[in-house]
Enzyme design. Structure first.
Site, PDB file in Angstrom:
ATOM      1  N   CYS A 169       2.067  -8.890  53.739  1.00 50.25           N
ATOM      2  CA  CYS A 169       1.206  -7.990  53.902  1.00 50.25           C
ATOM      3  C   CYS A 169      -0.416  -8.513  53.560  1.00 50.25           C
ATOM      4  O   CYS A 169      -0.400  -9.744  52.615  1.00 50.25           O
ATOM      5  CB  CYS A 169       1.485  -7.224  51.793  1.00 50.25           C
ATOM      6  SG  CYS A 169      -0.035  -5.691  52.039  1.00 50.25           S
ATOM      7  N   LYS A 221     -36.870   5.185  13.313  1.00 55.33           N
ATOM      8  CA  LYS A 221     -37.674   5.693  12.478  1.00 55.33           C
ATOM      9  C   LYS A 221     -38.495   5.269  11.509  1.00 55.33           C
ATOM     10  O   LYS A 221     -37.948   3.968  11.547  1.00 55.33           O
ATOM     11  CB  LYS A 221     -36.732   5.982  11.475  1.00 55.33           C
ATOM     12  CG  LYS A 221     -35.722   6.876  12.157  1.00 55.33           C
ATOM     13  CD  LYS A 221     -33.670   7.427  11.146  1.00 55.33           C
ATOM     14  CE  LYS A 221     -33.042   8.143  11.773  1.00 55.33           C
ATOM     15  NZ  LYS A 221     -32.150   8.144  11.164  1.00 55.33           N
ATOM     16  N   LYS A 250     -32.809   6.503  24.785  1.00 59.79           N
ATOM     17  CA  LYS A 250     -31.868   6.551  25.453  1.00 59.79           C
ATOM     18  C   LYS A 250     -31.567   5.720  25.741  1.00 59.79           C
ATOM     19  O   LYS A 250     -32.562   4.583  27.114  1.00 59.79           O
ATOM     20  CB  LYS A 250     -31.575   8.333  26.039  1.00 59.79           C
ATOM     21  CG  LYS A 250     -31.684   9.210  25.153  1.00 59.79           C
ATOM     22  CD  LYS A 250     -30.837   9.894  25.358  1.00 59.79           C
ATOM     23  CE  LYS A 250     -29.243  10.479  25.859  1.00 59.79           C
ATOM     24  NZ  LYS A 250     -28.634  11.486  25.845  1.00 59.79           N
ATOM     25  N   TYR A 261       0.464  -1.005  -0.232  1.00 60.61           N
ATOM     26  CA  TYR A 261       0.083   0.041  -0.028  1.00 60.61           C
ATOM     27  C   TYR A 261       0.903   1.296   0.365  1.00 60.61           C
ATOM     28  O   TYR A 261       0.434   2.278  -0.768  1.00 60.61           O
ATOM     29  CB  TYR A 261      -0.635  -0.119   1.146  1.00 60.61           C
ATOM     30  CG  TYR A 261      -2.455   1.436   1.149  1.00 60.61           C
ATOM     31  CD1 TYR A 261      -3.114   1.176   0.545  1.00 60.61           C
ATOM     32  CD2 TYR A 261      -1.414   1.948   2.595  1.00 60.61           C
ATOM     33  CE1 TYR A 261      -3.636   2.322   0.315  1.00 60.61           C
ATOM     34  CE2 TYR A 261      -2.111   3.406   1.961  1.00 60.61           C
ATOM     35  CZ  TYR A 261      -3.503   3.491   1.209  1.00 60.61           C
ATOM     36  OH  TYR A 261      -4.516   4.749   1.266  1.00 60.61           O
ATOM     37  N   LYS A 266     -27.664   4.806  18.319  1.00 60.94           N
ATOM     38  CA  LYS A 266     -27.514   6.392  18.498  1.00 60.94           C
ATOM     39  C   LYS A 266     -26.327   6.719  19.236  1.00 60.94           C
ATOM     40  O   LYS A 266     -26.002   6.453  20.092  1.00 60.94           O
ATOM     41  CB  LYS A 266     -28.818   6.715  19.552  1.00 60.94           C
ATOM     42  CG  LYS A 266     -28.318   8.483  20.198  1.00 60.94           C
ATOM     43  CD  LYS A 266     -29.512   9.157  20.691  1.00 60.94           C
ATOM     44  CE  LYS A 266     -29.147  10.289  21.101  1.00 60.94           C
ATOM     45  NZ  LYS A 266     -27.892  11.122  21.202  1.00 60.94           N
ATOM     46  N   SER A 282     -32.857  18.043  15.222  1.00 65.12           N
ATOM     47  CA  SER A 282     -32.533  16.808  16.368  1.00 65.12           C
ATOM     48  C   SER A 282     -33.440  16.052  16.688  1.00 65.12           C
ATOM     49  O   SER A 282     -34.863  16.665  16.089  1.00 65.12           O
ATOM     50  CB  SER A 282     -32.175  17.742  18.123  1.00 65.12           C
ATOM     51  OG  SER A 282     -33.775  18.818  18.119  1.00 65.12           O
ATOM     52  N   ARG A 334     -23.038  20.443  13.253  1.00 65.81           N
ATOM     53  CA  ARG A 334     -24.640  20.716  13.386  1.00 65.81           C
ATOM     54  C   ARG A 334     -24.277  21.970  13.370  1.00 65.81           C
ATOM     55  O   ARG A 334     -25.592  22.714  13.409  1.00 65.81           O
ATOM     56  CB  ARG A 334     -24.963  19.745  14.736  1.00 65.81           C
ATOM     57  CG  ARG A 334     -27.179  20.080  14.670  1.00 65.81           C
ATOM     58  CD  ARG A 334     -26.781  19.316  15.404  1.00 65.81           C
ATOM     59  NE  ARG A 334     -26.874  18.311  16.247  1.00 65.81           N
ATOM     60  CZ  ARG A 334     -28.261  17.150  15.847  1.00 65.81           C
ATOM     61  NH1 ARG A 334     -29.073  17.231  14.267  1.00 65.81           N
ATOM     62  NH2 ARG A 334     -27.689  15.721  15.394  1.00 65.81           N
ATOM     63  N   GLU A 383     -32.144   1.571  14.652  1.00 60.26           N
ATOM     64  CA  GLU A 383     -30.742   1.947  14.389  1.00 60.26           C
ATOM     65  C   GLU A 383     -30.287   2.544  15.615  1.00 60.26           C
ATOM     66  O   GLU A 383     -30.872   2.181  16.624  1.00 60.26           O
ATOM     67  CB  GLU A 383     -30.124   3.352  13.567  1.00 60.26           C
ATOM     68  CG  GLU A 383     -31.075   3.669  12.705  1.00 60.26           C
ATOM     69  CD  GLU A 383     -30.998   4.330  11.220  1.00 60.26           C
ATOM     70  OE1 GLU A 383     -30.214   5.689  11.761  1.00 60.26           O
ATOM     71  OE2 GLU A 383     -31.944   4.955  10.783  1.00 60.26           O
TER      72      GLU A 383
END
Length: 682
Positions: free
Chosen positions: A435, A293, A317, A37, A119, A83, A140, A117
């Protein structure tokens, strides 16, 4: 001007490199070695240097701009970046309330088809392509106007500079820039190693990177991107459903997350929410919820907007993974291996789905880097089952009486000296055998097969013996009797007798096994053998100074200092002396400090099953005569000793023409070498 051949070659190189970038950065499936590459990339760079007119905006060589930006120019969005409404209810109620609102608005009782989907927890970006070429990228902002971050976005290798088979005159792609957990951790590890500031979390890492004014700095931070929607579109008719739009974007070469689903009805939405919640911590990137959606674009248009939010979408959420609280104090936790970890004692706060009152601060350097003071208001992060951590400080809220943290010089559990080796981030207690915090780990290591080999002394039994106060230190092992052991839960008399027998048998050992069993930091099996061979007697090792220890092969300053520190602790010496009084014994000799052993400088590899000796026995005999026993065959291997069912190591030896012996030849060498050693010392 460039000739036709140079033009064709440059165009071909751009296509090939773009394709290899897609396989590497998007599909995570490299097609050619890095060296190949790099060769193609350098060829394209040379062509563009010789013929500047061949350097196009979509060339892979133009990923990083050569100048620092004066600032970010404003970009007016042709289609506002709005939003979407957020739900924080349970999986069922959040999904059902959204579905009910959609049905009520559409005045239907039929089940609605949705696209589900993730978030993403990153930074929303608008990519503008004109005739398939990336010409602008903007944040945004306030939804109407964002910032031009084109040069920084071009550094993200998974974002194509030229779309495949896209005929649109204008195509704006909405998506999220994010930093994967792996890249976030690697970046922070690299920064810590160099003593440089670390990133607070992946989201801040992504947002902060995109808003760097120097694109070269942006290029040093690994970012990724997922497309999830459209802005302005001209000259292309998008498909009729949102899911088909995502498929189309993916076909253009844009990264689209595979964690998505087309479902029908509210229950299916709730099921998706729960499925993702179950795998959330295993995802390679952070999310803070899922998005539902309405899949049909026609229904989306019919549903429209309310208060500048689409009625056809909602973000559902999960509990927040970061919250603010007050750091009341910093306490030290001593781990099983002696590591001292500062622990933040917090005013309890609900974060990541549970109430958190303690959080890790990792080590002293992290506290200094984050400038954490006792009394500060801090940012606490908890993701899934990950231990909560303090990731930052709100300096504006620092009270006048806030005080810095000071790492103790003595172990808070046993009072032993605390050391921090050069180049190490962690401070450690030196009282390993004494210890209480390290007691269980010390016992298990002492009893392990390659140490004292006490069969039957496992984790659960050690837990019982320590938790019930029967054992306080290593010597207490050899004071155990059948009656005490048989009285323990799940411990029959026969098992107790077997363990007492194993303890008695373990007393007769070798000096190197005993040294290894003590758990001295940096002293593994090989170093223990080197020490035993060199000094011959335990007292000589315990009394040795740095210079004497450095005479031992492969013992450097760090290991030498660790040994000196260990035996400088009076209670470690007391434990050793007590173990010897209780019967721990081994054969001692004058050592080999002034000797050259017969097989010094020789490297052997053992493979297969030998007729009369185990591989461990053969290894011990070879090492006692100065040889090194390696795990793999190389050109430097002196000999391979092969037994029955020898595998790839034997094949490798034959390839390299390394001598191959059987056990008889090895025994002959051992006999002759031992005779030579005795004659030389006699």
């Amino acid at each position: 001007m460039a000739n036709q051949e140079a033009m064709r070659r440059a165009a071909r190189l751009r296509r090939e490199i773009a394709e290899y970038d897609d396989w590497y950065y998007v599909k995570d499936a490299p097609r050619i070695p890095d060296a190949e590459y790099d060769k193609l990339f350098r060829e394209l760079q040379d062509l563009e240097a010789n013929y500047p007119e061949l350097r196009t905006p979509d060339s892979p060589t133009q990923r990083v701009a050569g100048r620092v930006l004066d600032g970010f120019a404003p970009v007016r969005h042709a289609v506002p970046m709005l939003s979407i409404r957020t739900e924080t209810d349970t999986a069922a109620s959040g999904a059902f309330s959204f579905d009910a609102r959609v049905k009520n608005t559409l005045e239907t009782v039929d089940e609605i088809e949705y696209n589900c989907e993730l978030k993403f927890d990153g930074l929303a970006i608008n990519l503008r392509y004109e005739r398939g070429v990336l010409v602008q990228a903007a944040t945004r902002g306030d939804g109407e106007t964002g910032e031009d971050v084109t040069q920084n976005i071009r550094t993200i290798r998974c974002i194509p500079l030229h779309l495949k088979d896209c005929k649109a005159e204008i195509l704006e792609v909405r998506g999220e820039v994010y930093m994967s957990r792996r890249d976030f951790n690697r970046y922070n590890e690299k920064q810590r190693a160099q003593g440089l500031p670390t990133l607070v979390n992946p989201r801040n890492g992504a947002a902060g990177t995109i808003r760097q004014l120097d694109p070269k700095l942006s290029a040093q931070r690994p970012l990724s991107f997922f497309a999830y929607g459209l802005g302005e579109v001209r000259g292309w008719e998008p498909p009729a459903t949102h899911s088909a739009i995502l498929d189309a974007l993916q076909s253009f070469g844009l990264p689209v997350c595979d964690e998505r689903a087309v479902v029908r009805g509210a229950q299916a939405l709730a099921d998706f929410h729960q499925r993702v919640a179950a795998k959330r911590d295993a995802l390679p990137f952070d999310i803070d919820g899922v998005v539902y959606k309405v899949n049909s674009r026609a229904l989306q248009k019919q549903l429209g907007f309310v208060s500048r939010e689409p009625r056809w979408a909602v973000a559902h959420k999960y509990p927040a993974e970061e919250q603010l609280t007050v750091l009341r104090d910093i306490e030290i936790q001593v781990g099983r291996t002696g590591k001292l970890t500062p622990v933040a004692k917090l005013v309890p706060v609900f974060v990541g789905g549970t109430t958190v009152s303690n959080a890790t601060l990792h080590n002293e350097d992290e506290i200094r880097r984050k400038d954490v003071h006792i009394g500060d208001t801090v940012i606490v992060r908890r993701a899934g089952d990950v231990i909560p951590e303090v990731v930052g400080v709100v300096l504006a809220r620092r009270p006048a009486d806030a005080r810095p943290f000071v790492m103790p010089t003595a172990c808070p559990v046993c009072g032993s000296h605390v050391v921090r080796e050069e180049g190490e981030a962690d401070a450690r207690c030196t009282g390993g055998l004494y210890c209480p915090a390290q007691r269980k780990q010390a016992l298990l290591h002492f009893a392990s097969r390659r140490a004292m080999d006490i069969e039957g002394l496992g984790d659960k039994l050690v837990d019982q013996l320590v938790d019930e106060g029967i054992i306080h230190s290593l010597p207490d092992l050899y004071r155990l009797d059948v009656a005490t052991l048989a009285a323990l839960e799940r411990m029959a008399e026969k098992s107790a007798q077997n363990l007492v027998g194993a303890l008695e048998k373990s007393k007769h050992t070798t000096l190197n096994r005993f040294l290894f069993a003590l758990g001295i930091r940096h002293v593994g099996e090989t170093t223990a053998k080197d020490l035993a061979r060199h000094f011959g007697k335990l007292e000589a090792i315990m009394d040795a100074g740095i210079e004497q220890l450095l005479q031992v092969p492969d013992v450097g300053p760090v290991v030498a200092q660790s040994i000196v520190d260990f035996f400088a602790e009076a209670h470690n010496k007391e434990v050793v002396n007590e173990l010897r009084k209780l019967g721990a014994r081994w054969e001692e000799h004058e050592g080999t400090a002034d000797q050259v052993l017969p097989l010094t400088g020789k490297t052997f590899v053992l493979t297969g099953t030998l007729p009369t000796m185990s591989r461990d026995e053969a290894k011990a005999k070879l090492e006692a005569l100065g040889a090194k026993v390696a795990g793999s065959v190389s050109k430097k291997t002196s000999c391979v000793v092969a037994g029955a069912e020898a595998g790839s190591k034997l094949d490798r030896a034959r390839e390299l023409n390394v001598p191959v012996w059987d056990e008889a030849a090895l025994l002959g060498l051992l006999h002759d070498s031992e005779s030579n050693r005795k004659n030389a010392s006699g």
